[in-house]
Design a protein around this motif. Structure first.
Motif, PDB file in Angstrom:
ATOM      1  N   ALA A 150       0.670  -1.143   0.089  1.00 18.75           N
ATOM      2  CA  ALA A 150       0.034   0.048  -0.006  1.00 18.75           C
ATOM      3  C   ALA A 150       1.063   1.292   0.055  1.00 18.75           C
ATOM      4  O   ALA A 150       0.541   2.046  -0.630  1.00 18.75           O
ATOM      5  CB  ALA A 150      -0.767   0.022   1.101  1.00 18.75           C
ATOM      6  N   ILE A 151       1.991   1.054   0.729  1.00 26.46           N
ATOM      7  CA  ILE A 151       3.135   2.296   0.861  1.00 26.46           C
ATOM      8  C   ILE A 151       3.573   2.602  -0.490  1.00 26.46           C
ATOM      9  O   ILE A 151       3.651   3.794  -0.731  1.00 26.46           O
ATOM     10  CB  ILE A 151       3.853   2.203   1.954  1.00 26.46           C
ATOM     11  N   ARG A 152       3.751   1.633  -1.132  1.00 27.01           N
ATOM     12  CA  ARG A 152       4.612   1.274  -2.305  1.00 27.01           C
ATOM     13  C   ARG A 152       3.616   2.048  -3.301  1.00 27.01           C
ATOM     14  O   ARG A 152       3.896   2.852  -4.282  1.00 27.01           O
ATOM     15  CB  ARG A 152       5.010   0.094  -3.084  1.00 27.01           C
ATOM     16  N   LYS A 153       2.269   1.695  -3.364  1.00 26.12           N
ATOM     17  CA  LYS A 153       1.319   2.345  -4.193  1.00 26.12           C
ATOM     18  C   LYS A 153       1.230   3.668  -4.270  1.00 26.12           C
ATOM     19  O   LYS A 153       1.116   4.546  -4.947  1.00 26.12           O
ATOM     20  CB  LYS A 153       0.112   1.632  -4.214  1.00 26.12           C
ATOM     21  N   LEU A 157       2.074   6.861  -6.625  1.00 21.88           N
ATOM     22  CA  LEU A 157       1.312   7.772  -6.990  1.00 21.88           C
ATOM     23  C   LEU A 157       1.998   9.331  -6.946  1.00 21.88           C
ATOM     24  O   LEU A 157       1.430  10.392  -7.775  1.00 21.88           O
ATOM     25  CB  LEU A 157       0.009   7.883  -6.207  1.00 21.88           C
ATOM     26  N   GLN A 158       2.942   9.423  -6.250  1.00 21.29           N
ATOM     27  CA  GLN A 158       3.532  10.643  -6.035  1.00 21.29           C
ATOM     28  C   GLN A 158       4.592  11.083  -7.252  1.00 21.29           C
ATOM     29  O   GLN A 158       4.849  10.199  -7.962  1.00 21.29           O
ATOM     30  CB  GLN A 158       4.609  10.799  -4.829  1.00 21.29           C
ATOM     31  N   PRO A 159       4.696  12.375  -7.584  1.00 16.53           N
ATOM     32  CA  PRO A 159       5.660  12.654  -8.600  1.00 16.53           C
ATOM     33  C   PRO A 159       6.902  12.404  -8.480  1.00 16.53           C
ATOM     34  O   PRO A 159       7.513  12.039  -7.343  1.00 16.53           O
ATOM     35  CB  PRO A 159       5.464  14.224  -8.676  1.00 16.53           C
ATOM     36  N   PRO A 160       7.704  12.425  -9.453  1.00  9.15           N
ATOM     37  CA  PRO A 160       9.092  11.893  -9.276  1.00  9.15           C
ATOM     38  C   PRO A 160       9.892  12.796  -8.199  1.00  9.15           C
ATOM     39  O   PRO A 160       9.635  13.800  -8.090  1.00  9.15           O
ATOM     40  CB  PRO A 160       9.579  12.334 -10.866  1.00  9.15           C
TER      41      PRO A 160
END
Length: 246
Positions: A150-153, A157-160
């Motif tokens: 879940a944390i990885r997802k 979703l966050q920008p680079p």
């Protein structure tokens, strides 16, 4: 018919009375009958037959007979009969002994099997407890993996990072500019406060000056009026004197 029925019922009551023993008493009676072999399904009990043979043999030995040959023959005959009966009596005992030994071995095997089963049960219980612990650990590990996923997802979703760093740099520059503007505005406000204070002081001074000038003007006008009034009185008094002289 009634008498016959009563006779049957009486026999049933007698049978019931004969078997009115508890399980422990039945075991004792059966054990005694098997050891003494005093009961058989048919014929005379073997122990009684053996006892009769032995009694006959002993009785024949105790006889005082003049004919020793006949007595010896009878004793030998009774002895052979006694030994034959003893052998006949011994065979079931040997069978019973063999059965008892077989039962003892079977019991020992059963006890060993029971101990082995108990050991296996204890081992299975230990394995079950270990499996329960492994299951709990697997659940915890799975929960951790799900949380990490879940944390990885969320991270995906966050920008680079480069874009985030550029945004942070722009925000820092904007904050620096806003700080500079805030400092300049503070200084300007402080200057305006000083100028406004100076203006208020000047207005105060000007108002005091105006009030003093007004007071001076009023005083001058009052003096001028008084002088004018005095001059007019002097003029009217001279005219009257001239009129009197004429």
């Amino acid at each position: 018919m009634l008498g016959k029925g009563r006779k049957i019922s009486g026999r049933g009551e007698a049978v019931a009375a004969n078997y009115a023993f508890g399980p422990a008493e039945d075991d004792v009676i059966i054990k005694h009958r098997l050891l003494t072999r005093t009961t058989t399904t048919r014929g005379e009990p073997p122990l009684k037959k053996l006892q009769k043979k032995f009694t006959s043999f002993v009785s024949e030995l105790d006889k005082d007979d003049d004919d020793d040959n006949n007595n010896y023959a009878d004793c030998e005959k009774l002895a052979r009969a006694f030994l034959q009966e003893l052998t006949t009596f011994e065979i079931p005992l040997l069978k019973s002994k063999a059965i008892v030994e077989a039962n003892i071995r079977e019991k020992e095997n059963f006890n060993e099997l029971k101990d082995e089963m108990n050991r296996q049960i204890l081992q299975a219980q230990g394995d079950i407890e270990d499996l329960k612990k492994q299951l709990e650990e697997s659940k915890v590990e799975r929960r951790h993996k799900e949380e990490c996923e879940a944390i990885r997802k969320l991270i995906a979703l966050q920008p680079p990072r480069s874009q985030t760093q550029k945004l942070i740099t722009d925000l820092e520059k904007e904050i620096t500019a806003l700080d500079a503007e805030n400092t300049a505005a503070s200084r300007l406000l402080e200057l305006r406060k000083k100028q406004f204070a100076l203006l208020l002081h000047v207005v105060d001074e000007l108002q005091n000056t105006i009030e003093e000038e007004q007071k001076s003007l009023v005083e001058e006008m009052r003096i001028a009026n008084e002088e004018l009034k005095n001059g007019m009185e002097d003029t009217s008094g001279g005219s009257e004197a001239m009129a009197v002289d004429q």
